[in-house]
Write a protein that holds these residues in place. Structure first.
Motif, mmCIF file in Angstrom:
data_model
loop_
_atom_site.group_PDB
_atom_site.id
_atom_site.type_symbol
_atom_site.label_atom_id
_atom_site.label_comp_id
_atom_site.label_asym_id
_atom_site.label_seq_id
_atom_site.Cartn_x
_atom_site.Cartn_y
_atom_site.Cartn_z
ATOM 1 N N SER A 100 2.644 -7.840 12.991
ATOM 2 C CA SER A 100 3.211 -8.407 14.212
ATOM 3 C C SER A 100 4.069 -9.627 13.904
ATOM 4 O O SER A 100 4.923 -10.014 14.690
ATOM 5 C CB SER A 100 2.098 -8.809 15.189
ATOM 6 O OG SER A 100 1.448 -7.672 15.678
ATOM 7 N N ALA A 101 3.805 -10.246 12.772
ATOM 8 C CA ALA A 101 4.580 -11.417 12.348
ATOM 9 C C ALA A 101 4.929 -11.247 10.867
ATOM 10 O O ALA A 101 4.358 -11.905 10.000
ATOM 11 C CB ALA A 101 3.787 -12.691 12.574
ATOM 12 N N PRO A 102 5.878 -10.341 10.563
ATOM 13 C CA PRO A 102 6.181 -10.006 9.164
ATOM 14 C C PRO A 102 7.028 -11.082 8.483
ATOM 15 O O PRO A 102 8.253 -11.003 8.442
ATOM 16 C CB PRO A 102 6.949 -8.691 9.281
ATOM 17 C CG PRO A 102 7.631 -8.779 10.616
ATOM 18 C CD PRO A 102 6.719 -9.592 11.497
ATOM 19 N N MET A 103 6.394 -12.100 7.962
ATOM 20 C CA MET A 103 7.109 -13.201 7.320
ATOM 21 C C MET A 103 7.718 -12.745 5.996
ATOM 22 O O MET A 103 7.067 -12.077 5.198
ATOM 23 C CB MET A 103 6.162 -14.373 7.093
ATOM 24 C CG MET A 103 6.851 -15.646 6.663
ATOM 25 S SD MET A 103 5.663 -17.001 6.503
ATOM 26 C CE MET A 103 5.218 -17.258 8.216
ATOM 27 N N VAL A 104 8.991 -13.120 5.778
ATOM 28 C CA VAL A 104 9.712 -12.718 4.568
ATOM 29 C C VAL A 104 10.024 -13.956 3.730
ATOM 30 O O VAL A 104 10.882 -14.763 4.109
ATOM 31 C CB VAL A 104 11.029 -11.988 4.920
ATOM 32 C CG1 VAL A 104 11.731 -11.534 3.654
ATOM 33 C CG2 VAL A 104 10.763 -10.818 5.858
ATOM 34 N N PRO A 105 9.356 -14.148 2.599
ATOM 35 C CA PRO A 105 9.663 -15.304 1.745
ATOM 36 C C PRO A 105 11.050 -15.153 1.116
ATOM 37 O O PRO A 105 11.408 -14.075 0.636
ATOM 38 C CB PRO A 105 8.574 -15.244 0.663
ATOM 39 C CG PRO A 105 7.534 -14.298 1.181
ATOM 40 C CD PRO A 105 8.238 -13.341 2.075
ATOM 41 N N LEU A 106 11.846 -16.219 1.123
ATOM 42 C CA LEU A 106 13.166 -16.209 0.500
ATOM 43 C C LEU A 106 13.154 -16.926 -0.844
ATOM 44 O O LEU A 106 13.761 -16.460 -1.807
ATOM 45 C CB LEU A 106 14.198 -16.863 1.429
ATOM 46 C CG LEU A 106 14.437 -16.165 2.768
ATOM 47 C CD1 LEU A 106 15.514 -16.902 3.549
ATOM 48 C CD2 LEU A 106 14.846 -14.706 2.553
#
Length: 283
Positions: A158-164
């Motif tokens: 629901s909160a797919p955080m994408v590390p950069l």
């Protein structure tokens, strides 16, 4: 009256309460271990306080270790002072004898979570119904553990955080935001931000279907909470019609940094998107 159970913690508490009316032992408890330490998660003491929630011992020094080593079946010791495995253990000397019953609680993968156990300073005769109850409740708790794990995975989706890069990530917020989903996003985002030691989190709103009061309230709460844990939130991807809704809202969002797009947000904090040039091969 049947009450819905929300998670493993609630299930554990209710199960111990029910078992305490059936199993004739002073103390019923659920312990969790990481193969190094054994921690009492939930406990019910009847007449004497033998254990307290939060107590921790080296796993090797506990009856729970014996239960796990015994496999997926009941370990029943009616006389701790006479049993070859327990008579020389320090915990037996501290209790000055008694009885123990326990069985492991495992995930469906076979990974061990811990144990559900009964303990008494007196000798207790365990009947077949007591052993069956422990076996059934261990299976039920295993099922709830798996449900908890699945629910956590759904929350992360629901909160797919994408590390950069180190200290920087993007959170694309997609679809409609209900009050329940807003709470899931907040909890998951705060947890992941802390785990990844973020300095900046870019909240991309381009995938939100519509902006309403609940969505704006979510953004304000999330931004304020992120700031409290040392993370700077940046909003991007706001569409013109969404911007109008935000302006006309009674809720104030002017304390949140807003940028037009992801490249603008990255530029603000000193990063840039660089197009990778294709190299033509010559033969």
């Amino acid at each position: 009256m049947i009450h819905s159970i929300k998670n493993f913690e609630e299930a554990a508490e209710n199960i111990l309460k029910f078992m305490s009316s059936v199993v004739p032992v002073n103390t019923l408890f659920i312990a969790k271990n990481d193969q190094r330490f054994n921690k009492i998660e939930k406990v019910i003491n009847r007449d004497h306080v033998l254990l307290k929630s939060g107590e921790t011992l080296p796993f090797e020094d506990t009856f729970c270790k014996l239960s796990v080593d015994h496999g997926n079946r009941i370990l029943m010791i009616e006389d701790l002072n006479q049993n070859a495995q327990t008579k020389n253990m320090e915990v037996t000397r501290n209790l000055q004898g008694g009885s123990f019953i326990g069985i492991p609680i495992n995930f469906s993968t076979g990974e061990n979570y811990g144990t559900i156990c009964g303990l008494d300073t007196e000798k207790v005769t365990f009947e077949n119904e007591h052993m069956e109850l422990f076996t059934t409740m261990a299976s039920l708790l295993s099922y709830v553990l798996d449900l908890d794990r699945v629910n956590r995975e759904i929350e992360e989706l629901s909160a797919p955080m994408v590390p950069l890069t180190d200290g920087l990530a993007v959170l694309p917020i997609i679809g409609d935001i209900s009050r329940k989903r807003a709470q899931i996003i907040i909890q998951s985002t705060l947890s992941q931000s802390s785990e990844q030691c973020l300095e900046y989190l870019i909240l991309d709103l381009s995938g939100i279907l519509r902006i309403n009061e609940e969505t704006i309230e979510l953004l304000i709460q999330l931004a304020e909470m992120l700031s409290l844990i040392g993370v700077t939130p940046i909003l991007t991807g706001i569409l013109p019609e969404q911007a109008q809704t935000m302006v006309h809202s009674s809720l104030i969002i002017d304390r949140i940094l807003v940028k037009k797009s992801l490249p603008d947000a990255l530029s603000h904090i000193g990063f840039a998107l660089v197009e990778k040039k294709k190299v033509q091969k010559r033969f």
